[in-house]
Design an enzyme around this catalytic site. Structure first.
Site, PDB file in Angstrom:
ATOM      1  N   SER A 275       1.453  62.524   9.635  1.00 50.57           N
ATOM      2  CA  SER A 275       2.154  63.751  10.033  1.00 50.57           C
ATOM      3  C   SER A 275       3.650  63.494  10.045  1.00 50.57           C
ATOM      4  O   SER A 275       4.093  62.375  10.323  1.00 50.57           O
ATOM      5  CB  SER A 275       1.720  64.185  11.434  1.00 50.57           C
ATOM      6  N   ASP A 276       4.432  64.523   9.744  1.00 44.64           N
ATOM      7  CA  ASP A 276       5.850  64.396  10.062  1.00 44.64           C
ATOM      8  C   ASP A 276       5.946  64.347  11.580  1.00 44.64           C
ATOM      9  O   ASP A 276       5.037  64.742  12.311  1.00 44.64           O
ATOM     10  CB  ASP A 276       6.689  65.541   9.471  1.00 44.64           C
ATOM     11  N   TRP A 277       7.071  63.852  12.055  1.00 44.77           N
ATOM     12  CA  TRP A 277       7.229  63.541  13.480  1.00 44.77           C
ATOM     13  C   TRP A 277       7.114  64.817  14.335  1.00 44.77           C
ATOM     14  O   TRP A 277       7.897  65.742  14.173  1.00 44.77           O
ATOM     15  CB  TRP A 277       8.552  62.830  13.683  1.00 44.77           C
ATOM     16  N   GLY A 279       4.993  67.000  13.928  1.00 45.80           N
ATOM     17  CA  GLY A 279       4.748  68.103  12.991  1.00 45.80           C
ATOM     18  C   GLY A 279       3.330  68.648  13.067  1.00 45.80           C
ATOM     19  O   GLY A 279       2.973  69.530  12.286  1.00 45.80           O
TER      20      GLY A 279
END
Ligand code: BGC
Length: 778
Positions: A275-277, A279
């Site tokens: 995942s993006d941070w 996200g």
């Protein structure tokens, strides 16, 4: 801007400072050999080693492997971007992530500030991309990290997008070719690479909120935004990060179509998605949609995932798949087998790495205009005036956000050009203030005036327009009126409106060129290096020309321009840009001739050869580019780049160069079959040195229509469109309240931006070189 403490905490992980993470547990080789961990030090294939490890794991071990260790509101410190904890019992080393695409970020020091990715892409040079990646891999490892959060392979759809400088250009062929080389470079150092951000992440406004939705038709998604992932997957990239935006109404980090059907199904990706941070917006839906690793915290993939497994809403096989995908590339890069070395405090920059940065900065600077002024001749350049605060204290070597890198020091244009004046005995003057009249006075008496203008772009915030600051515009107009021999240097992360520089004789785009900015610029201006950069993006003549000029497109999220992004748009609309994709000047000249399209090969490719000749009097490099049309009958497919090469030639030298169009290059996405198809008929081929200058023409005749890829598999049984129900989302947001707050903070920042970041440990100043002894111009 002052940020209130609570908000500052919420925004910090977004880009600027690193997260506090748990201590990693090193596994020295000697211990590993004696330990009851037969998967360590084994020569068995990675898949076998992963299966053995998995068989020894408890549910707790597995859950620990699929999330990061940071608590969202933990205090921050200069320790990487995040970490998956080590597991001492099973000899699993920590998986430690560091940003990012332009060198080591996360507020680290003692690192090499490489030129921004957009500058690397402007080199059109695969070998430089591999060397750039190797620097990132080596320095990440020296800092104790084994997961590099790059390359970024987002398509540069609009020059106002805040992360444009992190983007690799507007064309998927260029983006994927160089990203493959960069990935090989990173992974050659035993560090996992991460291609990001899946998918259609084209703006910062409203990011990570329900409002940030990229609405894109399937063919455009496949041909433009997903296409770069295919080559990266084929090249063995280890991980892929999902993005902050929604894709057609579904949050990317719980989107079954992009992660499972396309990436893992159609493209055969074997690594893990991350995942993006902050996200993530769901637990069950993310797990079932194909998201393997939550970063940097644990909220969705700890207790919530355990509950989902207990309730049989996520199958145990899915958890096994997540863990297998994460540990397999760790085996492949040797992470299990070597003692953990490197520490966040280590000084990792080296002379060799700095040299890579200089080579990229030089090869990526694009000479856009030159009316006979450059290269400067020391014999006739007896006085020089350097103007603009960006030549000194405001010099930008790096853009902002998670791709920000702090240099030890930046050699500024002011320092390098004053030293040059001293070396050549020319007189030197400078002005870094904001008054156009003073700038003009300083410039008037000099043989040459160099004006450096800048625009800071950053993750988290889009630009409103393409304008330079009012000061830079007024100074440009005043100086170019006062001195006809003016060189303008753009220190920007994206194309800007260059009309205030129309009176200049020479114009260069240096992008954000990294720590040796001034040195490289002086080399280029005085001809010790010959410019060879080519634009990886179109410079529009005005904002109204942009494909996404309308607000519902940018930042509204409607991708109604479809495939007509970048040069394809200008061709389709019959618009003349300021400077075309693929263009760039040199101090020498080249000719292209004798195009021959060879016979179709067994694999369906066509060799396309031509003669490239250096017709000038200096050594230099050029970039022959091959574009192709679809045959009549394939609807609305614009001419597109298919191959290129960077060729260096001595004066008078010539070489026969062979480019290739593969069967896939000649294909289009067929929405009725959900696959790539190469249509029968005549595909026109064009070769030249920019998207708008293609003098050589040939034809590839394709006898029969054939499929050239696997079809996108259907969504796995039981998966929904991706989102959890409204009730579940509310529950998730409640359970992961802090994470939800962080996600909101990320979205909020897209409206207000973040404070500018430090460019170098020793901040750039307006001081000229101490070695400058030239007399002052009156
Ligand atoms: C960015 C990612 C980055 C991550 C970790 C996010 O804000 O979108 O590209 O890798 O932070 O710093």
């Amino acid at each position: 801007m002052r940020v209130r403490p609570a908000l500052a905490l919420a925004l910090a992980p977004l880009a600027l400072t690193a997260l506090s993470v748990g201590p990693g547990v090193a596994v020295p080789a000697a211990v590993a050999a004696e330990s009851p961990c037969p998967w360590v030090g084994s020569t068995a294939p990675s898949a076998e080693r992963a299966a053995k490890l998995l068989a020894a794991m408890t549910l707790d071990d597995k859950i620990q492997m699929v999330h990061g260790t940071a608590a969202p509101l933990a205090p921050y410190g200069p320790v990487q971007a995040g970490q998956v904890a080590a597991n001492g019992r099973l000899c699993i080393p920590a998986l430690t992530a560091t940003d990012g695409p332009a060198g080591i970020g996360n507020a680290a020091t003692g690192v090499t500030q490489l030129p921004a990715p957009i500058a690397l892409w402007a080199t059109w040079d695969r070998d430089l991309a591999r060397r750039y990646g190797a620097v990132i891999g080596e320095e990440a490892r020296g800092k104790g990290a084994n997961l590099a959060l790059g390359p970024g392979i987002d398509i540069a759809r609009d020059p106002r997008a805040g992360r444009h400088f992190e983007d690799l250009g507007e064309d998927p062929e260029l983006v994927s070719e160089l990203a493959v080389a960069e990935t090989h470079g990173i992974q050659s150092q035993g560090v996992l690479a991460t291609a990001k951000h899946l998918a259609a992440y084209t703006q910062e406004t409203s990011r990570n909120t329900d409002a940030g939705d990229a609405r894109v038709d399937e063919r455009t998604l496949q041909e433009l935004y997903l296409a770069p992932y295919e080559k990266l997957v084929a090249a063995g990239v280890d991980s892929v990060m999902c993005s902050y935006n929604k894709v057609n109404g579904v949050h990317a980090c719980n989107d079954t179509y992009t992660m499972t059907q396309v990436l893992k199904g159609q493209m055969g990706f074997r690594g893990f998605t991350v995942s993006d941070w902050f996200g993530m917006h769901a637990s069950v839906a993310s797990a079932n949609a194909g998201l393997d690793l939550q970063m940097p915290d644990a909220c969705y993939y700890d207790t919530r995932l355990r509950t989902a497994l207990a309730e049989k809403r996520v199958a145990p096989q899915r958890l096994d798949g997540m863990v297998t995908r994460i540990v397999t590339p760790m085996f492949e890069r040797g992470v299990f087998d070597r003692p953990a070395t490197g520490t966040p405090g280590a000084r990792v920059t080296t002379t060799a790495n700095a040299q890579v940065g200089r080579d990229v900065a030089a090869a990526g600077t694009v000479l856009l205009k030159n009316d006979g002024l450059l290269p400067l001749d020391p014999a006739t350049t007896r006085s020089i005036a350097v103007i603009g605060s960006a030549a000194g204290r405001n010099a930008l070597g790096s853009g902002g956000g998670s791709a920000h890198v702090i240099a030890d020091r930046i050699t500024t244009p002011l320092q390098a050009l004053s030293a040059e004046a001293a070396r050549t005995g020319a007189s030197f003057t400078s002005y870094t203030g904001a008054l156009p009249s003073v700038a003009a006075d300083k410039a008037r008496g000099a043989d040459v005036a160099v004006v450096v203008v800048s625009k800071l772009m950053t993750e988290s915030k889009d630009e409103w327009d393409l304008q330079l600051s009012l000061t830079d515009r007024l100074v440009l107009e005043a100086v170019t009126r006062a001195n006809p021999n003016t060189v303008v240097v753009l220190d920007t992360g994206a194309p800007v409106d260059v009309s205030p520089a129309r009176g200049a004789k020479a114009l260069l785009s240096a992008w954000y060129p990294g720590q040796d900015y001034g040195t490289v610029l002086a080399d280029l201006l005085y001809g010790r290096r010959n410019p060879s950069g080519r634009l990886p993006v179109t410079f529009p003549a005005s904002q109204a020309q942009l494909p996404a000029a309308a607000r519902d497109r940018f930042p509204g999220g409607d991708h109604a321009e479809g495939l007509a992004v970048g040069y394809r748009w200008y061709a389709q609309q019959g618009l003349t840009p300021a400077f075309a994709f693929g263009s760039g000047l040199s101090y020498t000249t080249f000719s292209y001739s004798d195009l021959v399209v060879g016979a179709e090969q067994a694999d369906g490719s066509f060799p396309v050869s031509l003669t490239v000749r250096n017709t000038g009097s200096r050594a230099g490099s050029t970039v022959p580019q091959l574009y192709a049309d679809q045959p009549a009958g394939v609807a609305a497919t614009p001419r597109a780049l298919k191959d290129f090469a960077k060729i260096e030639l001595a004066p008078g030298g010539s070489r026969r160069v062979t480019l290739t169009v593969t069967a896939r290059d000649l294909s289009h996405w067929d929405t009725s079959q959900d696959r790539w198809v190469r249509a029968a008929g005549d595909h026109a081929l064009w070769v030249g040195d920019s998207s708008r200058d293609l003098p050589l023409r040939g034809t590839a005749h394709v006898a029969a229509t054939t499929a050239t890829s696997a079809a996108t598999p259907p969504a796995p049984a039981g998966s929904t469109a991706g989102n959890e129900t409204a009730g579940e989302s509310v529950k998730d947001a409640f359970v992961c309240g802090a994470g939800g707050f962080m996600a909101g903070g990320v979205g909020l920042a897209s409206y207000f931006g973040l404070p500018a970041q430090q460019q170098a440990v020793v901040a750039p100043t307006d001081t000229t070189s101490t070695t400058a002894t030239g007399t002052q111009v009156p």
